[in-house]
Scaffold this motif. Structure first.
Motif, short mmCIF file in Angstrom:
data_model
loop_
_atom_site.label_atom_id
_atom_site.label_comp_id
_atom_site.label_asym_id
_atom_site.label_seq_id
_atom_site.Cartn_x
_atom_site.Cartn_y
_atom_site.Cartn_z
N ASN A 1 0.81 -1.25 -0.17
CA ASN A 1 0.10 -0.11 0.04
C ASN A 1 1.01 1.49 -0.09
O ASN A 1 1.60 1.67 0.99
CB ASN A 1 -1.03 0.11 1.06
N GLN A 2 1.00 2.14 -1.18
CA GLN A 2 1.58 3.36 -1.31
C GLN A 2 0.83 4.52 -1.22
O GLN A 2 1.30 5.64 -1.47
CB GLN A 2 2.31 3.20 -2.48
N SER A 3 -0.53 4.32 -0.62
CA SER A 3 -1.19 5.51 -0.48
C SER A 3 -0.76 6.57 0.28
O SER A 3 -1.20 7.92 -0.10
CB SER A 3 -2.93 5.25 -0.19
N GLN A 4 0.17 6.42 1.37
CA GLN A 4 0.74 7.38 2.29
C GLN A 4 2.00 7.95 1.64
O GLN A 4 2.74 8.70 2.34
CB GLN A 4 1.00 7.02 3.56
N VAL A 5 2.60 7.45 0.50
CA VAL A 5 3.75 7.76 -0.07
C VAL A 5 3.64 8.91 -0.88
O VAL A 5 2.73 9.02 -1.81
CB VAL A 5 4.46 6.54 -0.71
N ASP A 6 4.40 10.04 -0.87
CA ASP A 6 4.55 11.21 -1.75
C ASP A 6 4.70 10.65 -3.00
O ASP A 6 5.23 9.69 -3.58
CB ASP A 6 5.64 12.24 -1.46
N ARG A 7 3.93 11.30 -4.11
CA ARG A 7 3.67 10.91 -5.39
C ARG A 7 5.13 10.60 -5.96
O ARG A 7 5.37 9.63 -6.71
CB ARG A 7 3.02 11.91 -6.46
N PRO A 8 6.03 11.48 -5.97
CA PRO A 8 7.32 11.29 -6.46
C PRO A 8 8.22 10.02 -6.31
O PRO A 8 9.04 9.42 -6.99
CB PRO A 8 8.21 12.39 -6.31
N ARG A 9 7.91 9.61 -5.00
CA ARG A 9 8.51 8.59 -4.42
C ARG A 9 7.81 7.14 -4.82
O ARG A 9 8.38 6.21 -4.23
CB ARG A 9 8.83 8.56 -2.85
N GLN A 10 6.59 7.34 -5.13
CA GLN A 10 5.98 5.99 -5.54
C GLN A 10 6.42 5.12 -6.58
O GLN A 10 6.89 5.62 -7.60
CB GLN A 10 4.25 6.28 -5.89
N ARG A 11 6.42 3.81 -6.47
CA ARG A 11 6.85 2.98 -7.50
C ARG A 11 5.60 2.26 -8.18
O ARG A 11 4.50 1.96 -7.49
CB ARG A 11 7.64 2.09 -7.08
N VAL A 12 5.70 1.86 -9.21
CA VAL A 12 4.88 1.02 -9.99
C VAL A 12 4.95 -0.25 -9.62
O VAL A 12 5.71 -1.03 -10.11
CB VAL A 12 4.76 1.34 -11.54
N VAL A 13 3.94 -0.64 -8.88
CA VAL A 13 3.78 -2.02 -8.60
C VAL A 13 2.46 -2.70 -8.81
O VAL A 13 1.66 -2.15 -8.30
CB VAL A 13 4.43 -2.42 -7.12
N ASP A 14 2.33 -3.57 -9.64
CA ASP A 14 1.25 -4.15 -10.22
C ASP A 14 0.68 -5.47 -9.45
O ASP A 14 1.59 -6.13 -8.83
CB ASP A 14 1.24 -4.33 -11.43
#
Length: 191
Positions: A125-138
């Motif tokens: 869950n990356q909902s609390q991570v700032d947008r520039p630090r998010q990774r694309v994980v499917d």
């Protein structure tokens, strides 16, 4: 191993280690008694499971049930109540014996004569991570064919062995990005 997360959650990502999610799923498949050990019904169910045969009683003693037959009889008849420490001991012994008893059945069910079981990896869950630090994980799915070491480590309640078996027997088959699935929100499989 490459891509092992050293500071997981530093930027707000949430999840659990993959092997912990697998252990929870295997526990659900094992079918433990749902009633808590702190209730009379839960205690009696666990004690009956651990003492119904000589073989069950011997297995319980081998994994740490350290009370006398007289005490067990008093607990079963309701003449005495176990202490908090004894209740915890009964729960631990019950889970250990149950895991050992269902391990062979689960192994056959998961291996399915070499066909394996489809496993779903739900990304962290990356909902609390700032947008520039998010990774694309499917979301990914994979057919795991070798469950022997995984189930053996789960039955022994050995977290390190379970982690090693899970990574080497399942996760690395996801390809070059397998490290992204070290932490997940859930691992699902229906066996």
């Amino acid at each position: 191993m490459p891509e092992h997360n050293i500071e997981f959650g530093k930027y707000g990502a949430r999840g659990v280690r993959g092997h912990e999610a697998v252990a929870r799923q295997l526990d659900a498949l094992a079918g433990f008694i749902a009633t808590p050990v702190t209730t009379r019904r839960g205690l009696l169910a666990r004690l009956h499971y651990l003492t119904r045969t000589d073989h069950a009683r011997q297995a319980a003693r081998e994994v740490g049930l350290a009370v006398t037959d007289r005490t067990l009889k008093a607990w079963l008849e309701g003449k005495r109540n176990p202490s908090r420490k004894s209740l915890q001991q009964v729960e631990t012994v019950y889970r250990t014996v149950r895991r050992h008893n269902v391990a062979r059945y689960l192994l056959a069910r998961l291996n399915r004569e070499g066909r394996g079981t489809r496993v779903e990896f739900h990304p962290l869950n990356q909902s609390q991570v700032d947008r520039p630090r998010q990774r694309v994980v499917d979301y990914r799915s994979l057919n795991v064919r070798h469950w022997d070491r995984i189930v053996e480590a789960w039955a022994a309640d050995d977290d390190q062995a379970l982690d090693d078996a899970w990574v080497s027997d399942a996760v690395v088959d996801l390809g070059s990005q397998w490290g992204q699935y070290e932490y997940v929100t859930n691992i699902g499989f229906a066996a």
